[in-house]
Design a protein around this motif. Structure first.
Motif, short mmCIF file in Angstrom:
data_model
loop_
_atom_site.label_atom_id
_atom_site.label_comp_id
_atom_site.label_asym_id
_atom_site.label_seq_id
_atom_site.Cartn_x
_atom_site.Cartn_y
_atom_site.Cartn_z
N ASP A 143 40.33 44.47 33.14
CA ASP A 143 41.04 44.25 34.40
C ASP A 143 42.15 45.28 34.50
N ASP A 167 44.76 45.04 36.32
CA ASP A 167 46.04 44.38 36.55
C ASP A 167 46.59 43.83 35.24
N ASP A 208 47.15 40.04 35.08
CA ASP A 208 45.90 39.27 34.95
C ASP A 208 45.36 39.34 33.53
N ARG A 209 45.41 40.53 32.91
CA ARG A 209 44.96 40.67 31.52
C ARG A 209 45.78 39.77 30.61
N THR A 251 35.02 40.76 33.53
CA THR A 251 35.51 41.94 34.23
C THR A 251 35.97 41.64 35.64
N ASP A 252 36.97 42.39 36.04
CA ASP A 252 37.40 42.39 37.43
C ASP A 252 36.37 43.21 38.21
N MET A 312 38.38 47.83 40.65
CA MET A 312 39.19 48.64 39.75
C MET A 312 39.03 50.10 40.14
N ASN A 324 34.38 50.90 39.00
CA ASN A 324 34.60 49.51 39.40
C ASN A 324 33.63 48.56 38.69
N THR A 354 37.09 37.76 39.95
CA THR A 354 37.64 38.61 40.99
C THR A 354 38.38 37.82 42.06
N THR A 355 39.17 38.51 42.84
CA THR A 355 39.82 37.89 43.99
C THR A 355 38.90 37.92 45.21
N LYS A 415 39.00 34.30 41.16
CA LYS A 415 40.15 34.02 40.31
C LYS A 415 40.98 32.89 40.90
#
Length: 139
Positions: free
Chosen positions: A15, A17, A20-21, A62-63, A66, A70, A93-94, A115
């Motif tokens: 991630d 962010d 978030d990590r 994984t996000d 990114m 990505n 993810t968002t 998320k």
């Protein structure tokens, strides 16, 4: 990259962010399990880590959105590799877009999860993912 000197991870978190990590790593640390967690900020870093590790991780989270590489691109690379295609991949993810969900599943994601905003929900979610893909016997 948080790896220490250990070249094995039960769980890898990717991630971009930092918050978030940290949140996901902390949530996993709160579980009554003995897991080695590696966090990386970039999908390219996880590919480098995978090449060096002693064996593939049991779970990769994984996000999606990114920079540079990505989550879609990471999924495609992992699932096309004979060495990494069996690693369960959870996209956290968002994004709530149905198109993103479908694209991730077509690329080989094992789960697509939006998320949650609450820490206790993140902990519950990660615990569920770990029970599903690592088994409840981890301790």
């Amino acid at each position: 990259m948080k790896t220490g000197t250990n070249l094995f991870a039960d769980v890898v978190i990717v991630d971009d962010d930092e918050d978030d990590r940290f949140l996901m790593d902390y949530a996993i640390d709160q579980l009554p399990l003995n897991l080695n967690v590696v966090t990386v900020s970039d999908a390219r870093d996880v590919l480098t880590y995978l090449q060096k590790c002693q064996r593939p991780p049991s779970l990769l989270i994984t996000d999606l959105n990114m920079p540079c590489l990505n989550g879609f691109e990471l999924l495609n690379l992992l699932k096309q590799s004979t060495h990494y295609r069996d690693i369960p991949v959870v996209v956290l993810t968002t994004s709530q877009a149905q198109e993103d969900r479908e694209r991730c599943y077509r690329a080989g994601a094992n789960a697509f999860i939006v998320k949650p905003g609450d820490f206790s929900e993140v902990t519950k979610l990660l615990h569920s993912c770990i029970q599903i893909w690592l088994g409840s016997s981890r301790s």
